[in-house]
Enzyme design. Structure first.
Site, mmCIF file in Angstrom:
data_model
loop_
_atom_site.group_PDB
_atom_site.id
_atom_site.type_symbol
_atom_site.label_atom_id
_atom_site.label_comp_id
_atom_site.label_asym_id
_atom_site.label_seq_id
_atom_site.Cartn_x
_atom_site.Cartn_y
_atom_site.Cartn_z
ATOM 1 N N GLY A 253 156.945 19.877 82.382
ATOM 2 C CA GLY A 253 156.195 20.052 81.014
ATOM 3 C C GLY A 253 155.226 21.125 81.249
ATOM 4 N N PRO A 296 160.070 20.909 86.813
ATOM 5 C CA PRO A 296 159.897 21.984 85.660
ATOM 6 C C PRO A 296 161.314 22.386 85.176
ATOM 7 C CG PRO A 296 159.568 22.823 87.696
ATOM 8 C CD PRO A 296 159.946 21.454 88.026
ATOM 9 N N CYS A 370 172.004 28.816 55.642
ATOM 10 C CA CYS A 370 171.736 28.530 54.149
ATOM 11 C C CYS A 370 170.564 27.560 53.862
ATOM 12 C CB CYS A 370 173.138 27.877 53.573
ATOM 13 S SG CYS A 370 174.371 29.071 53.614
ATOM 14 N N TYR A 400 165.547 25.679 76.177
ATOM 15 C CA TYR A 400 165.899 24.705 74.895
ATOM 16 C C TYR A 400 166.093 25.618 73.758
ATOM 17 C CZ TYR A 400 163.220 21.462 77.744
ATOM 18 O OH TYR A 400 162.789 20.861 78.722
HETATM 19 N N1 LLP Z 1 161.431 15.975 83.261
HETATM 20 C C1 LLP Z 1 161.772 14.930 82.304
HETATM 21 C C2 LLP Z 1 161.935 13.595 82.488
HETATM 22 C C3 LLP Z 1 161.787 15.438 80.916
HETATM 23 O O1 LLP Z 1 162.245 14.654 79.909
HETATM 24 C C4 LLP Z 1 161.671 16.950 80.738
HETATM 25 C C5 LLP Z 1 161.561 17.300 79.436
HETATM 26 C C6 LLP Z 1 161.522 17.683 81.847
HETATM 27 C C7 LLP Z 1 161.301 17.048 83.160
HETATM 28 C C8 LLP Z 1 161.196 19.064 81.611
HETATM 29 O O2 LLP Z 1 160.111 19.537 80.829
HETATM 30 P P1 LLP Z 1 159.637 20.907 80.728
HETATM 31 O O3 LLP Z 1 159.125 21.321 81.998
HETATM 32 O O4 LLP Z 1 161.025 21.662 80.366
HETATM 33 O O5 LLP Z 1 159.045 21.142 79.566
HETATM 34 N N2 LLP Z 1 163.369 20.641 73.191
HETATM 35 C C9 LLP Z 1 161.825 20.407 73.471
HETATM 36 C C10 LLP Z 1 161.312 20.060 74.889
HETATM 37 C C11 LLP Z 1 161.868 18.716 75.057
HETATM 38 C C12 LLP Z 1 161.708 18.098 76.562
HETATM 39 C C13 LLP Z 1 162.542 17.154 76.914
HETATM 40 N N3 LLP Z 1 162.033 16.722 78.453
HETATM 41 C C14 LLP Z 1 161.397 21.828 73.225
HETATM 42 O O6 LLP Z 1 162.222 22.743 72.876
HETATM 43 O O7 LLP Z 1 160.237 22.152 73.241
#
Ligand code: LLP
Length: 442
Positions: A253, A296, A370, A400
Site C-alpha cells: 500500500g 508492496p 465511446c 494496475y
Molecule cells: N497485499 C494485499 C493483500 C493487497 O490486497 C494489495 C493490493 C497489496 C498487497 C498491494 O498493494 P499496493 O502496494 O500495490 O498498493 N487497483 C487499485 C489498487 C488495488 C489494490 C489491491 N490490493 C489501484 O489501481 O489503485
C-alpha cells in the site's frame, strides 16, 4: 516533489528516451499504445526495499521478507526479476499463481491471498507447497483444512486481520475498515475466533497475522497503528493459548508520485522505520519480536512503466466559464488505464517525440472509446501545437495499468516492452484483432 519518471528516463536529442532508447524508436518498432518497462528502475526498487528491510532487520534481530504483490502487474519476466532481487511473490488468483509457477518461483516463496479462494486455487497452491495461505474468513478455515487433508499435507496459514485503521487514497482501495469484504475483524473478535479455530485444526499451521490497510498511502502512521494492533493481538493470543505467533505481515500500500506535485514516501526508509517500530514495541513488552513481512506492488512496478501513445485528433473546446481546453485524443484510453475514471486518479503527460516552442495550454488527454468519461489525464499543460502523429508519454502506469486493462470497444490490449535488459523486447505481446476474434467461437 518526487519525479514521476522512471529512473532511466532522460531527455536526449530533442526527445524522451527510456534506458537510452528514444521513444520514436520504440513506437516505430513496437507500435502504440505500449507500456514501456524500465527494467533497471524495477529491479533497483525491488533491491532497495529488500535491502532496507534486511538491514533494519539485522540491526534489530528481526527476520524480514518482502513479497511482490503481483496483482499490480503479473508477467513471468517481471516475477523472475523480482525473485532474482530477493522478493517472494503474493498471488490472489489461479492465473497469478500459474504465472508465478511458470516463472519458476518456488512454491515456498509464494503466498496465496483472496477473499473467495476456489478449491482449485487452494489445491494448486498446496500441491506446490506454497509458503502461506492467508485465511480471509471463518468458513475458509474448514475449506483449507479439508483440502490439506485431501492432499495429505499440513497447510501453513496466516489470518488476515481487519484492524479498523483508515488509510488509502480512494474508498475502493482502502481495505482495513470494517464495512468491506476483506479479512476478519479485530473489533468483533472474529480474528481471535479464527486464530483459536486454526490452533485446534491439525491440518493447519498458524504462521502469524496479516493486515493490509489500503493502497496509495503516503503517511507512516496507519502502518504503525496497524503494526501495533497486530502486535497486541499476538500478545493476547500468547496469553490465552500459550502460542507466540512467529510472524506479522504489514501488507503493501505504499504510495507513489503520479505527478511532480505528489510527495511520495521513500519506501525503503518507511519499511526500515516499520521494522524499527516493531522492534521497539517488542522491547517495551519484553516479548520476542516477530518476523516481519511486507507486500508492496504499486511502489515497485508503478513508477517503472510509462505508456507511450500516438496523438490523433486534437480539438479545442470552449469552457463554460470562459477560456479553452485542448482535447488531445490518443490511440488508447480507459481500456489501458482505467484508474483515472475509476479512482479519480491524477496523472501527468508530456509531448515525448519532439521539443516544442509553442506556449503550454490547458489540455486533457482522452482516449478513443465511446464514452465522454474516457479520460487518461484530466488536467495537464501541453504545447499548443501538439498534433496528429506526435508521441505522448504518461508515466507511472506500471501498477494496475495492464493488470486492469480491458478490451472495451474491442480494442486489443497493448503489449509491454522491456528496455534496459539487452535489446528492447516485448515481454507481454500486444494483442491483435485475431487474438480477440479467436475467443469468439460463434
Ligand atoms: N497485499 C494485499 C493483500 C493487497 O490486497 C494489495 C493490493 C497489496 C498487497 C498491494 O498493494 P499496493 O502496494 O500495490 O498498493 N487497483 C487499485 C489498487 C488495488 C489494490 C489491491 N490490493 C489501484 O489501481 O489503485
Amino acid at each position: 516533489m518526487t519525479s514521476p519518471w522512471s529512473r532511466s528516463t532522460t531527455w536526449t536529442d530533442g526527445e524522451l528516451s527510456i534506458a537510452g532508447v528514444p521513444v520514436s524508436t520504440l513506437a516505430a518498432r513496437f507500435g502504440t499504445p505500449s507500456y514501456v518497462l524500465d527494467v533497471d528502475d524495477l529491479r533497483s526498487r525491488c533491491r532497495d526495499v529488500v535491502t532496507a528491510a534486511h538491514r533494519a532487520g539485522e540491526q534489530h534481530g528481526i527476520e524480514t521478507a518482502v513479497y511482490y504483490a503481483s496483482k499490480a502487474f503479473s508477467s513471468t519476466a517481471v516475477l523472475r526479476w523480482a525473485h532474482a532481487e530477493g522478493l517472494r511473490v503474493d498471488v490472489a488468483s489461479l492465473g497469478e499463481l500459474a504465472t508465478a509457477l511458470r516463472a519458476e518461483v518456488p512454491g515456498a516463496a509464494i503466498g496465496l491471498h483472496g477473499n473467495n479462494k476456489s478449491e482449485e486455487e487452494i489445491d494448486l497452491a498446496l500441491q506446490h507447497g506454497v509458503g502461506r495461505i492467508v485465511i480471509d474468513s471463518i468458513p475458509e478455515i474448514e475449506l483449507v483444512a479439508e483440502r490439506a487433508a485431501a492432499a495429505g499435507v499440513v497447510a501453513p496459514v496466516m489470518v488476515r486481520v481487519t484492524t479498523g485503521v483508515h488509510a488509502g487514497g480512494h474508498e475502493y482501495i482502502a481495505t482495513a475498515h470494517e464495512d468491506q469484504k476483506f479479512g476478519l475483524s479485530l473489533a468483533t473478535g472474529a480474528a481471535a475466533e479464527a486464530v483459536e479455530a486454526i490452533l485446534q485444526t491439525p491440518q493447519l499451521t498458524l504462521l502469524g497475522l496479516h493486515s493490509h490497510i489500503g493502497s496509495q498511502i503516503f503517511a507512516a502512521d496507519g502502518f504503525v497503528e496497524s503494526a501495533r494492533a497486530l502486535f497486541r493481538l499476538r500478545s493476547e493470543i500468547a496469553a490465552a493459548s500459550g502460542v507466540l505467533l512467529p510472524e506479522l505481515d504489514l501488507g503493501g500500500g505504499f504510495g507513489v508520485a503520479y505527478t511532480p506535485d505528489d510527495d511520495a514516501p521513500d519506501v525503503p526508509a518507511l519499511v526500515a522505520e516499520l521494522v524499527a517500530t516493531v522492534a521497539r514495541v517488542a522491547a517495551e513488552t519484553g516479548e520476542p519480536a516477530p518476523a516481519l513481512s511486507f507486500e508492496p506492488g504499486r511502489s515497485l512496478v508503478g513508477p517503472a512503466m510509462t505508456t507511450l501513445y500516438r496523438v490523433g485528433t486534437v480539438k479545442p473546446v470552449r469552457l463554460e466559464g470562459g477560456g479553452e481546453r485542448l482535447y488531445v485524443s490518443v490511440d488508447g484510453g480507459m481500456s489501458d488505464n482505467i484508474r483515472t475514471v475509476l479512482y479519480d486518479a491524477t496523472y501527468t503527460a508530456v509531448l515525448a517525440s519532439r521539443t516544442a516552442d509553442a506556449e503550454a495550454v490547458l489540455s486533457r488527454v482522452v482516449g478513443k472509446h465511446c464514452e465522454s468519461g474516457d479520460i487518461v489525464v484530466r488536467d495537464v499543460m501541453l504545447p499548443a501545437d501538439i498534433r496528429r502523429g506526435d508521441l505522448l508519454a504518461v508515466p507511472v502506469t506500471g501498477a494496475y495499468g495492464r493488470s486492469l486493462a480491458s478490451n472495451y470497444n474491442q480494442l486489443p490490449r497493448p503489449g509491454v516492452v522491456a528496455v534496459g535488459d539487452g535489446e528492447p523486447r516485448e515481454i507481454v505481446r500486444r494483442e491483435t484483432i485475431d487474438d480477440l476474434l479467436a475467443l469468439d467461437v460463434g
